[in-house]
Design a protein around this motif. Structure first.
Motif, short mmCIF file in Angstrom:
data_model
loop_
_atom_site.label_atom_id
_atom_site.label_comp_id
_atom_site.label_asym_id
_atom_site.label_seq_id
_atom_site.Cartn_x
_atom_site.Cartn_y
_atom_site.Cartn_z
N ALA A 4 0.84 -1.21 0.00
CA ALA A 4 0.00 0.00 0.00
C ALA A 4 0.87 1.26 0.00
O ALA A 4 0.56 2.23 -0.72
CB ALA A 4 -0.94 -0.01 1.20
N GLU A 5 1.95 1.23 0.75
CA GLU A 5 2.85 2.39 0.80
C GLU A 5 3.57 2.57 -0.53
O GLU A 5 3.74 3.70 -1.01
CB GLU A 5 3.86 2.23 1.94
N ILE A 6 3.97 1.46 -1.12
CA ILE A 6 4.63 1.52 -2.44
C ILE A 6 3.65 2.08 -3.47
O ILE A 6 4.01 2.97 -4.26
CB ILE A 6 5.15 0.14 -2.86
N LEU A 7 2.41 1.61 -3.46
CA LEU A 7 1.40 2.10 -4.40
C LEU A 7 1.19 3.60 -4.23
O LEU A 7 1.11 4.34 -5.21
CB LEU A 7 0.07 1.35 -4.23
N GLU A 8 1.15 4.06 -3.00
CA GLU A 8 0.96 5.49 -2.73
C GLU A 8 2.12 6.31 -3.30
O GLU A 8 1.92 7.34 -3.93
CB GLU A 8 0.83 5.73 -1.22
N VAL A 25 -4.23 5.12 -11.17
CA VAL A 25 -3.06 4.28 -10.91
C VAL A 25 -3.45 3.17 -9.94
O VAL A 25 -3.40 3.31 -8.73
CB VAL A 25 -1.89 5.12 -10.36
N THR A 26 -3.89 2.05 -10.51
CA THR A 26 -4.30 0.88 -9.73
C THR A 26 -3.35 -0.26 -10.08
O THR A 26 -2.73 -0.24 -11.14
CB THR A 26 -5.74 0.47 -10.06
N PRO A 27 -3.25 -1.28 -9.21
CA PRO A 27 -2.35 -2.39 -9.53
C PRO A 27 -2.63 -3.06 -10.87
O PRO A 27 -1.73 -3.57 -11.52
CB PRO A 27 -2.56 -3.36 -8.36
N GLU A 28 -3.88 -3.03 -11.32
CA GLU A 28 -4.25 -3.68 -12.58
C GLU A 28 -4.01 -2.80 -13.80
O GLU A 28 -4.06 -3.28 -14.94
CB GLU A 28 -5.74 -4.07 -12.57
N ALA A 29 -3.75 -1.51 -13.60
CA ALA A 29 -3.63 -0.57 -14.73
C ALA A 29 -2.39 -0.90 -15.56
O ALA A 29 -1.29 -1.07 -15.04
CB ALA A 29 -3.57 0.86 -14.22
N HIS A 30 -2.58 -0.99 -16.87
CA HIS A 30 -1.50 -1.26 -17.81
C HIS A 30 -0.78 0.05 -18.10
O HIS A 30 -1.40 1.05 -18.47
CB HIS A 30 -2.06 -1.87 -19.09
N LEU A 31 0.54 0.06 -17.93
CA LEU A 31 1.32 1.29 -18.05
C LEU A 31 1.20 1.93 -19.43
O LEU A 31 1.10 3.15 -19.54
CB LEU A 31 2.80 1.00 -17.77
N PHE A 32 1.24 1.12 -20.48
CA PHE A 32 1.30 1.68 -21.82
C PHE A 32 -0.07 1.86 -22.45
O PHE A 32 -0.33 2.86 -23.11
CB PHE A 32 2.21 0.80 -22.70
N GLU A 33 -0.97 0.89 -22.24
CA GLU A 33 -2.28 0.96 -22.87
C GLU A 33 -3.25 1.86 -22.10
O GLU A 33 -3.98 2.64 -22.70
CB GLU A 33 -2.87 -0.43 -23.01
N GLU A 34 -3.27 1.75 -20.78
CA GLU A 34 -4.24 2.51 -20.00
C GLU A 34 -3.71 3.84 -19.48
O GLU A 34 -4.45 4.81 -19.40
CB GLU A 34 -4.73 1.66 -18.82
N LEU A 35 -2.43 3.88 -19.12
CA LEU A 35 -1.87 5.11 -18.55
C LEU A 35 -1.08 5.92 -19.58
O LEU A 35 -0.55 6.98 -19.27
CB LEU A 35 -1.00 4.77 -17.33
N PHE A 62 13.33 -4.53 -15.89
CA PHE A 62 12.26 -3.55 -16.09
C PHE A 62 11.50 -3.78 -17.39
O PHE A 62 10.37 -3.35 -17.53
CB PHE A 62 12.82 -2.12 -16.01
N LYS A 63 12.10 -4.51 -18.34
CA LYS A 63 11.44 -4.78 -19.62
C LYS A 63 10.17 -5.61 -19.45
O LYS A 63 9.26 -5.52 -20.25
CB LYS A 63 12.39 -5.49 -20.58
N SER A 64 10.12 -6.42 -18.39
CA SER A 64 8.95 -7.27 -18.18
C SER A 64 7.82 -6.55 -17.45
O SER A 64 6.74 -7.10 -17.30
CB SER A 64 9.36 -8.52 -17.39
N VAL A 65 8.06 -5.32 -17.01
CA VAL A 65 7.04 -4.56 -16.28
C VAL A 65 5.98 -4.05 -17.25
O VAL A 65 6.29 -3.38 -18.23
CB VAL A 65 7.70 -3.38 -15.51
N ARG A 66 4.74 -4.43 -16.99
CA ARG A 66 3.63 -4.02 -17.88
C ARG A 66 2.51 -3.29 -17.13
O ARG A 66 1.81 -2.49 -17.70
CB ARG A 66 3.02 -5.24 -18.59
N THR A 67 2.34 -3.63 -15.84
CA THR A 67 1.24 -3.04 -15.07
C THR A 67 1.80 -2.34 -13.83
O THR A 67 2.97 -2.53 -13.47
CB THR A 67 0.24 -4.11 -14.60
N VAL A 68 0.97 -1.56 -13.18
CA VAL A 68 1.36 -0.93 -11.93
C VAL A 68 1.71 -2.01 -10.90
O VAL A 68 2.66 -1.85 -10.13
CB VAL A 68 0.25 0.02 -11.41
N GLY A 69 0.97 -3.12 -10.90
CA GLY A 69 1.29 -4.23 -10.01
C GLY A 69 2.70 -4.76 -10.24
O GLY A 69 3.40 -5.10 -9.28
N ASP A 70 3.12 -4.81 -11.51
CA ASP A 70 4.49 -5.23 -11.82
C ASP A 70 5.50 -4.25 -11.25
O ASP A 70 6.58 -4.64 -10.78
CB ASP A 70 4.70 -5.32 -13.34
#
Length: 83
Positions: A4-8, A25-35, A62-70
């Motif tokens: 939760a602190e990291i997400l904030e 900015v939710t854990p499910e949000a896709h960095l490139f498509e949604e944000l 970092f190349k494998s990071v796709r979502t905020v959760g990642d």
């Protein structure tokens, strides 16, 4: 720092650097498509995460990071005690 602190902190980074509403900015949000981040934004994000954690992020990780959760998982692994 827990998830939760990291997400904030990630929400603060997105708002300050990319003018993205924290509510988007939710854990499910896709960095490139949604944000709507692009590759340069991803580099900026990696730099901000390095500042947050005090550790360097390997580009191949970092190349494998796709979502905020990642991103949260990447920060957690950077903050974990190193063996």
């Amino acid at each position: 720092m827990n998830q939760a602190e990291i997400l904030e902190r990630i929400r603060e980074i997105f708002q300050e650097n990319f003018e993205i509403e924290p509510s988007r900015v939710t854990p499910e949000a896709h960095l490139f498509e949604e944000l709507d981040l692009d590759s340069i934004d991803a580099v900026d994000l990696a730099i901000k995460l390095q500042e947050l954690t005090g550790r360097r992020i390997k580009p191949e990780e970092f190349k494998s990071v796709r979502t905020v959760g990642d991103v949260i998982a990447a920060v957690e692994s950077l903050l974990a005690p190193q063996a």
